[in-house]
Design an enzyme around this catalytic site. Structure first.
Site, PDB file in Angstrom:
ATOM      1  N   ASP A  65       0.851  -1.189   0.000  1.00 25.73           N
ATOM      2  CA  ASP A  65       0.000   0.000   0.000  1.00 25.73           C
ATOM      3  C   ASP A  65       0.884   1.236   0.000  1.00 25.73           C
ATOM      4  O   ASP A  65       1.952   1.208   0.608  1.00 25.73           O
ATOM      5  CB  ASP A  65      -0.803  -0.005   1.311  1.00 25.73           C
ATOM      6  N   TYR A  67       2.243   4.834   1.324  1.00 22.72           N
ATOM      7  CA  TYR A  67       2.190   5.534   2.612  1.00 22.72           C
ATOM      8  C   TYR A  67       0.977   6.472   2.610  1.00 22.72           C
ATOM      9  O   TYR A  67       0.638   7.060   1.583  1.00 22.72           O
ATOM     10  CB  TYR A  67       3.456   6.358   2.826  1.00 22.72           C
ATOM     11  N   PHE A  78       7.941   1.793  -0.666  1.00 25.19           N
ATOM     12  CA  PHE A  78       8.918   1.987   0.423  1.00 25.19           C
ATOM     13  C   PHE A  78       9.635   3.337   0.374  1.00 25.19           C
ATOM     14  O   PHE A  78      10.321   3.713   1.312  1.00 25.19           O
ATOM     15  CB  PHE A  78       9.964   0.848   0.457  1.00 25.19           C
ATOM     16  N   HIS A 187       8.855  -9.332   6.277  1.00 25.99           N
ATOM     17  CA  HIS A 187       8.743  -7.910   5.938  1.00 25.99           C
ATOM     18  C   HIS A 187       9.746  -7.082   6.758  1.00 25.99           C
ATOM     19  O   HIS A 187      10.078  -7.460   7.885  1.00 25.99           O
ATOM     20  CB  HIS A 187       7.305  -7.456   6.231  1.00 25.99           C
TER      21      HIS A 187
END
Length: 220
Positions: A65, A67, A78, A187
């Site tokens: 998703d 931010y 990221f 993750h």
């Protein structure tokens, strides 16, 4: 709503853009931008594709998703804009990078430089409502980004797919491991990073594979 996407992607994804689900998705996204605060800015929805042309692609890093805080998202998973504090997962990525290949922690969390070397920084969902994680999931984006992965798998060779966390790892079923390298781990989130993200050596393993196949390594 003007969006930018490299012509090479327009060519390979032309059929996808014409499917009924994509028209429905487009309608939903347009409506959301008119009625809510949505990230990233509309013109940057396809920034991952714009910065990393299809014919130059060598690596795929899959996020989930965008931010959802002000000024963070700019269409690369990221990655954050210059001057924005590092989110925890990105800080852990930079820590592993330092430990793996010796690269000092950078001043900026902007990963555009990776994208421009052939790293597709792909989120599974390309838009999100402010402060509402997951708000645009299951609206059609995942069908589109699954098609992107399948297209890369079918039309490219010697691509490194970096899959962090269970959601990303679930996409490995789309990838032919006889011609691509698939790297998986937990993750980089603080909740899981110490259980196998740190020490995964994905950055050096990626470059080893690229070099072995006659491709220029990534300057992480």
């Amino acid at each position: 709503m003007e969006v930018r996407i490299d012509e090479s992607w327009k060519a390979v994804l032309a059929g996808e853009f014409e499917k009924p689900y994509f028209a429905t998705l487009t309608g939903f996204v347009r409506s959301e931008y008119k009625t809510h605060k949505i990230y990233p800015p509309a013109k940057l929805i396809f920034n991952a594709f714009d910065q990393c042309p299809f014919d130059q692609l060598k690596v795929v890093i899959l996020g989930q998703d965008p931010y959802h805080g002000p000024g963070q998202a700019h269409g690369l998973c990221f990655s954050v804009n210059d001057g924005i504090p590092f989110p925890p997962s990105l800080r852990n990525i930079f820590t592993e990078l330092k430990n793996d290949v010796g690269k000092p922690i950078p001043q900026s969390g902007n990963l555009t430089g990776w994208a421009q070397q052939g790293v597709l920084l792909l989120n599974a969902t390309l838009t999100v409502q402010e402060n509402l994680a997951g708000s645009h999931q299951k609206k059609g984006w995942e069908q589109f980004t699954d098609a992107v992965i399948k297209t890369i798998d079918a039309q490219k060779e010697h691509v490194v797919f970096i899959l962090w966390g269970n959601y990303a790892i679930s996409k490995r079923e789309f990838i032919d491991k006889t011609k691509h390298l698939v790297l998986t781990s937990v993750h980089p989130s603080p909740l899981s990073a110490s259980r196998g993200f740190f020490g995964n050596h994905h950055f050096s393993l990626t470059n080893d594979f690229l070099i072995k196949n006659g491709l220029e390594p990534i300057k992480w």
